[in-house]
Design a protein around this motif. Structure first.
Motif, PDB file in Angstrom:
ATOM      1  N   ASP A 106       0.825  -1.203   0.000  1.00  0.00           N
ATOM      2  CA  ASP A 106       0.000   0.000   0.000  1.00  0.00           C
ATOM      3  C   ASP A 106       0.864   1.260   0.000  1.00  0.00           C
ATOM      4  O   ASP A 106       0.705   2.115  -0.846  1.00  0.00           O
ATOM      5  N   HIS A 163      -2.117  -3.387   2.332  1.00  0.00           N
ATOM      6  CA  HIS A 163      -3.562  -3.384   2.513  1.00  0.00           C
ATOM      7  C   HIS A 163      -4.117  -4.794   2.352  1.00  0.00           C
ATOM      8  O   HIS A 163      -3.565  -5.619   1.608  1.00  0.00           O
ATOM      9  N   TRP A 165     -10.580   3.841   7.749  1.00  0.00           N
ATOM     10  CA  TRP A 165      -9.761   2.645   7.619  1.00  0.00           C
ATOM     11  C   TRP A 165      -9.612   1.922   8.952  1.00  0.00           C
ATOM     12  O   TRP A 165      -9.817   2.487  10.017  1.00  0.00           O
TER      13      TRP A 165
END
Length: 205
Positions: A6, A89, A116
């Motif tokens: 990510d 991620h 998140w």
């Protein structure tokens, strides 16, 4: 359950030091980021294209200290700014932590339009001297890696160096889908990012 790269994080004793370290290496200015009240930190960002980005992060001196450990081991960070963390991620944090419980416990976070889940160890320190990847599950339709404008640099390779690199690689291998990441046995833990930029090939470490 897969882990995909990510972003990478440059830590500093101050945000100015962290951002300056990344800017000097890549020849591109970092963009404003924001604050993280839960952990008393703040950041700046730089898009790398292809959904990837660089984060410069440090303790925010204007924020009250949290009553728990800060993420990324920032409570104990000292010395020159450096590339210190990598973040992957995951599509489902619950399943990710069933497979890799050492990543920490899930924490719900938000800033502006971003939502998140982040896995954070209780003491703030990730395994393997901090070189185990931090895990994030984006709950926003457009995460930063897709929203940030590409600044020019492109990540070619991220090298995770550690005395126990083989063990770390074996632990992550069933789940890691990150062709740009490689592991290297070395006497000292560290990260090294190799990038192409408008100014030529650069290394951030």
């Amino acid at each position: 359950m897969t882990l995909e790269l990510d972003h990478v994080a440059v830590l500093g004793e101050t945000l100015e030091e962290a951002a300056a370290h990344a800017e000097a290496a890549l020849g591109c200015p970092m963009l404003p980021g924001g604050v993280h009240p839960r952990y008393g930190t703040h950041n700046r960002l730089l898009g790398l294209g292809e959904g990837l980005y660089i984060e410069a992060i440090a303790i925010d001196p204007a924020a009250p200290p949290p009553d728990h450990a800060r993420w990324f081991g920032l409570d104990d960070f000292s010395g020159p700014a450096r590339l210190d963390k990598w973040v992957c991620h995951v599509p489902d944090m619950t399943k990710a932590l069933e497979a890799l419980p050492m990543a920490g416990t899930p924490v719900q976070l938000a800033r502006g339009n971003l939502r998140w889940l982040m896995a954070v160890p209780e003491d703030g320190h990730l395994p393997y001297d901090g070189l185990f990847p931090a895990l994030i599950e984006w709950q926003s339709p457009v995460p930063p890696g897709s929203a940030l404008p590409a600044a020019g640099p492109r990540l070619e390779r991220l090298i995770v160096a550690h005395p126990e690199a083989e063990a770390l690689e074996a632990l992550l291998a069933p789940h890691l889908d990150a062709p740009l990441v490689s592991f290297e046995t070395a006497p000292r833990p560290g990260l090294r990012a190799e990038l192409t930029t408008p100014h030529g090939r650069r290394v951030l470490q």
